[in-house]
Design a protein around this motif. Structure first.
Motif, PDB file in Angstrom:
ATOM      1  N   MET A  76      56.765  26.746 -47.735  1.00 29.57           N
ATOM      2  CA  MET A  76      58.039  26.275 -48.202  1.00 29.57           C
ATOM      3  C   MET A  76      58.882  25.917 -47.157  1.00 29.57           C
ATOM      4  SD  MET A  76      60.883  28.959 -50.611  1.00 29.57           S
ATOM      5  CE  MET A  76      59.383  29.047 -51.777  1.00 29.57           C
ATOM      6  N   HIS A  77      59.908  25.073 -47.230  1.00 30.24           N
ATOM      7  CA  HIS A  77      61.143  24.592 -46.200  1.00 30.24           C
ATOM      8  C   HIS A  77      62.342  25.291 -46.691  1.00 30.24           C
ATOM      9  CE1 HIS A  77      63.445  21.335 -43.905  1.00 30.24           C
ATOM     10  NE2 HIS A  77      63.473  22.498 -43.400  1.00 30.24           N
ATOM     11  N   ILE A  78      62.855  26.354 -45.706  1.00 29.14           N
ATOM     12  CA  ILE A  78      64.117  26.785 -46.339  1.00 29.14           C
ATOM     13  C   ILE A  78      65.010  26.475 -45.232  1.00 29.14           C
ATOM     14  CG2 ILE A  78      65.352  29.169 -46.464  1.00 29.14           C
ATOM     15  CD1 ILE A  78      62.358  30.021 -47.269  1.00 29.14           C
ATOM     16  N   LEU A  79      66.317  25.961 -45.976  1.00 34.23           N
ATOM     17  CA  LEU A  79      67.694  25.721 -45.259  1.00 34.23           C
ATOM     18  C   LEU A  79      68.462  26.831 -45.273  1.00 34.23           C
ATOM     19  CD1 LEU A  79      69.397  23.874 -43.718  1.00 34.23           C
ATOM     20  CD2 LEU A  79      70.395  22.952 -45.822  1.00 34.23           C
ATOM     21  N   LEU A  80      68.839  27.426 -44.141  1.00 35.63           N
ATOM     22  CA  LEU A  80      69.944  28.601 -44.307  1.00 35.63           C
ATOM     23  C   LEU A  80      71.027  28.360 -43.719  1.00 35.63           C
ATOM     24  CD1 LEU A  80      66.904  29.965 -43.265  1.00 35.63           C
ATOM     25  CD2 LEU A  80      68.190  32.093 -43.826  1.00 35.63           C
ATOM     26  N   THR A  81      72.385  28.759 -44.499  1.00 38.08           N
ATOM     27  CA  THR A  81      73.704  28.815 -43.699  1.00 38.08           C
ATOM     28  C   THR A  81      73.866  30.319 -43.387  1.00 38.08           C
ATOM     29  OG1 THR A  81      75.283  29.290 -45.583  1.00 38.08           O
ATOM     30  CG2 THR A  81      74.323  26.951 -45.063  1.00 38.08           C
ATOM     31  N   GLY A  82      74.701  30.696 -42.336  1.00 41.40           N
ATOM     32  CA  GLY A  82      74.606  31.765 -41.933  1.00 41.40           C
ATOM     33  C   GLY A  82      73.430  32.567 -41.336  1.00 41.40           C
ATOM     34  N   GLY A  83      72.243  31.861 -41.016  1.00 44.48           N
ATOM     35  CA  GLY A  83      71.080  32.325 -40.387  1.00 44.48           C
ATOM     36  C   GLY A  83      71.296  32.974 -39.170  1.00 44.48           C
ATOM     37  N   THR A  84      72.276  32.866 -38.455  1.00 48.64           N
ATOM     38  CA  THR A  84      72.419  33.811 -37.275  1.00 48.64           C
ATOM     39  C   THR A  84      73.385  34.883 -37.266  1.00 48.64           C
ATOM     40  OG1 THR A  84      74.420  32.561 -36.601  1.00 48.64           O
ATOM     41  CG2 THR A  84      72.474  31.799 -35.531  1.00 48.64           C
ATOM     42  N   GLY A  85      73.658  35.499 -38.671  1.00 46.83           N
ATOM     43  CA  GLY A  85      74.313  36.627 -38.977  1.00 46.83           C
ATOM     44  C   GLY A  85      73.219  37.721 -39.189  1.00 46.83           C
ATOM     45  N   LEU A  86      73.811  38.983 -39.359  1.00 44.87           N
ATOM     46  CA  LEU A  86      72.928  40.127 -39.477  1.00 44.87           C
ATOM     47  C   LEU A  86      71.704  39.879 -40.700  1.00 44.87           C
ATOM     48  CD1 LEU A  86      72.595  43.220 -39.069  1.00 44.87           C
ATOM     49  CD2 LEU A  86      74.275  43.535 -40.910  1.00 44.87           C
ATOM     50  N   ILE A  87      72.132  39.417 -41.808  1.00 44.58           N
ATOM     51  CA  ILE A  87      70.984  39.423 -42.844  1.00 44.58           C
ATOM     52  C   ILE A  87      70.232  38.088 -42.433  1.00 44.58           C
ATOM     53  CG2 ILE A  87      70.691  38.987 -45.331  1.00 44.58           C
ATOM     54  CD1 ILE A  87      73.347  40.500 -45.813  1.00 44.58           C
ATOM     55  N   GLY A  88      70.872  37.065 -42.218  1.00 38.72           N
ATOM     56  CA  GLY A  88      69.884  35.659 -41.900  1.00 38.72           C
ATOM     57  C   GLY A  88      69.159  35.971 -40.755  1.00 38.72           C
ATOM     58  N   ARG A  89      69.357  36.654 -39.699  1.00 36.65           N
ATOM     59  CA  ARG A  89      68.463  36.932 -38.524  1.00 36.65           C
ATOM     60  C   ARG A  89      67.195  37.525 -39.115  1.00 36.65           C
ATOM     61  NH1 ARG A  89      73.023  38.919 -35.972  1.00 36.65           N
ATOM     62  NH2 ARG A  89      72.247  41.068 -35.894  1.00 36.65           N
ATOM     63  N   GLN A  90      67.334  38.450 -39.989  1.00 36.21           N
ATOM     64  CA  GLN A  90      66.191  39.284 -40.403  1.00 36.21           C
ATOM     65  C   GLN A  90      65.461  38.656 -41.327  1.00 36.21           C
ATOM     66  OE1 GLN A  90      65.916  43.445 -40.758  1.00 36.21           O
ATOM     67  NE2 GLN A  90      67.857  43.859 -39.477  1.00 36.21           N
ATOM     68  N   LEU A  91      66.106  37.576 -42.295  1.00 33.16           N
ATOM     69  CA  LEU A  91      65.261  36.772 -43.128  1.00 33.16           C
ATOM     70  C   LEU A  91      64.518  35.822 -42.299  1.00 33.16           C
ATOM     71  CD1 LEU A  91      68.289  36.146 -45.747  1.00 33.16           C
ATOM     72  CD2 LEU A  91      66.006  37.324 -46.448  1.00 33.16           C
ATOM     73  N   CYS A  92      65.140  35.461 -41.303  1.00 30.28           N
ATOM     74  CA  CYS A  92      64.078  34.351 -40.400  1.00 30.28           C
ATOM     75  C   CYS A  92      63.022  34.973 -40.023  1.00 30.28           C
ATOM     76  CB  CYS A  92      65.014  33.910 -39.442  1.00 30.28           C
ATOM     77  SG  CYS A  92      66.205  32.664 -39.884  1.00 30.28           S
ATOM     78  N   ARG A  93      63.173  36.259 -39.529  1.00 29.91           N
ATOM     79  CA  ARG A  93      61.830  36.962 -39.063  1.00 29.91           C
ATOM     80  C   ARG A  93      60.876  37.262 -40.146  1.00 29.91           C
ATOM     81  NH1 ARG A  93      65.118  42.109 -36.750  1.00 29.91           N
ATOM     82  NH2 ARG A  93      66.596  41.000 -35.248  1.00 29.91           N
ATOM     83  N   LEU A  94      61.365  37.663 -41.231  1.00 30.91           N
ATOM     84  CA  LEU A  94      60.344  37.834 -42.555  1.00 30.91           C
ATOM     85  C   LEU A  94      59.780  36.604 -42.693  1.00 30.91           C
ATOM     86  CD1 LEU A  94      59.244  39.732 -44.945  1.00 30.91           C
ATOM     87  CD2 LEU A  94      61.336  38.680 -46.082  1.00 30.91           C
ATOM     88  N   TRP A  95      60.394  35.510 -43.075  1.00 35.01           N
ATOM     89  CA  TRP A  95      60.134  34.286 -43.563  1.00 35.01           C
ATOM     90  C   TRP A  95      59.103  33.398 -42.535  1.00 35.01           C
ATOM     91  CZ3 TRP A  95      65.143  32.947 -46.401  1.00 35.01           C
ATOM     92  CH2 TRP A  95      65.246  33.894 -47.567  1.00 35.01           C
ATOM     93  N   LEU A  96      59.306  33.593 -41.383  1.00 33.98           N
ATOM     94  CA  LEU A  96      58.600  32.991 -40.362  1.00 33.98           C
ATOM     95  C   LEU A  96      57.267  33.612 -40.297  1.00 33.98           C
ATOM     96  CD1 LEU A  96      60.800  32.538 -37.097  1.00 33.98           C
ATOM     97  CD2 LEU A  96      59.800  30.872 -38.491  1.00 33.98           C
TER      98      LEU A  96
END
Length: 300
Positions: A1-21
């Motif tokens: 899945m290709h996911i686009l994030l805004t706020g990806g460098t914030g507290l929640i966004g960073r951890q979502l990136c770790r999970l989804w990677l």
């Protein structure tokens, strides 16, 4: 899945990136500083300065979490304009881009907060509740959600995540409490009776992933643990976990004098419960405040 994030460098966004990677998804973060995205979010995450940089690259899901911190400084006219622009105007830009796409994503998961309800007093607030009072924070969240919901007219499923107070050792409101509490100066705010809808960062990340994966998830969800606590109990528990006293109250008059309208955010609260998440089958790992803070204590 290709996911686009805004706020990806914030507290929640960073951890979502770790999970989804880790799950093998492809991630793109729309950021004002795209050159820093890879170092913050992960080497495989692409940073873009403009949505147009994606070209016709298909996007399956959009996670919209961008927004300047709401409680960092007093709500001057300039600060309110920034808070509004960083949420509503950014989401409007996102919608215009989505409308222009030939191939649209299946889902838009957009941020919000339990502040949508305003100061709820003693009322128990579920996703079916109407706003109780409309202070600036409530108006901001209402406008943010209404803007995001316009994506439904494009055939996109819209999920609204009304987040409570996120407990994390990596930042957020808890980090701002640590110094006074460690100095033995912590305690209740005002009379300490206001409700605090809290959530452990692990549950916050898990529920966003849960809602993304469910094709029937749509509309608002209260992202907070099933057992909110009063501010007085929160202060006492945090003091106990840190092995510090927590009896120094912050007088309401001092807050109002120092913070102005922003003080309403601290002196009010929401007795919010995650009815729709529980009904959908989501299981919280942390439902007890002491257990949640104990889990974080070694990193605080």
């Amino acid at each position: 899945m290709h996911i686009l994030l805004t706020g990806g460098t914030g507290l929640i966004g960073r951890q979502l990136c770790r999970l989804w990677l880790g799950q093998g998804h492809r991630l793109t973060v729309w950021s004002r500083k795209p050159e820093k995205v890879a170092s913050i979010c992960g080497a495989q995450v692409r940073g873009i300065a403009r949505l147009e940089d994606l070209g016709q690259d298909a996007v399956d899901a959009v996670i919209n979490l961008a927004g300047a911190p709401i409680a960092d400084r007093p709500w001057t006219h300039k600060r309110k304009a920034l808070l509004w622009s960083s949420r509503i105007k950014l989401t409007e830009t996102l919608l215009a881009w989505l409308e222009s796409r030939e191939q649209k994503p299946q889902v838009l998961l957009s941020g919000s907060a339990v502040g949508w309800y305003g100061d709820g007093g003693e009322r128990e607030l579920t996703e079916d509740s109407a706003p109780v009072s409309e202070d600036f924070a409530s108006q901001l969240c209402i406008a943010w959600e209404e803007t995001a919901q316009r994506a439904e007219t494009l055939g996109i499923r819209v999920v609204l995540v009304r987040t409570g107070l996120v407990l994390s050792a990596e930042g957020g409101f808890l980090s701002r409490l640590l110094l006074p509490f460690k100095l033995g100066l912590g305690g209740p705010i005002g009379n300490g009776r206001q409700w605090m809808p809290w959530i452990h960062i692990e549950d916050q990340i898990a529920l966003i992933d849960f809602l993304l994966q469910r094709n029937d998830a749509a509309g608002p969800y209260n992202a907070c643990a099933p057992q909110p606590v009063r501010n007085r109990e929160f202060a006492k528990t945090l003091g106990s976990v840190l092995h510090r006293p927590a009896f120094m109250p912050m007088p309401a008059l001092a807050l109002k004098a120092g913070l102005g309208e922003l003080s309403l955010l601290l002196l009010g609260g929401q007795r919010a419960t995650p009815v729709r998440l529980l009904k959908a089958g989501f299981t919280f790992r942390f439902t007890d405040l002491r257990a949640a803070l104990d889990d974080l204590s070694s990193r605080l």
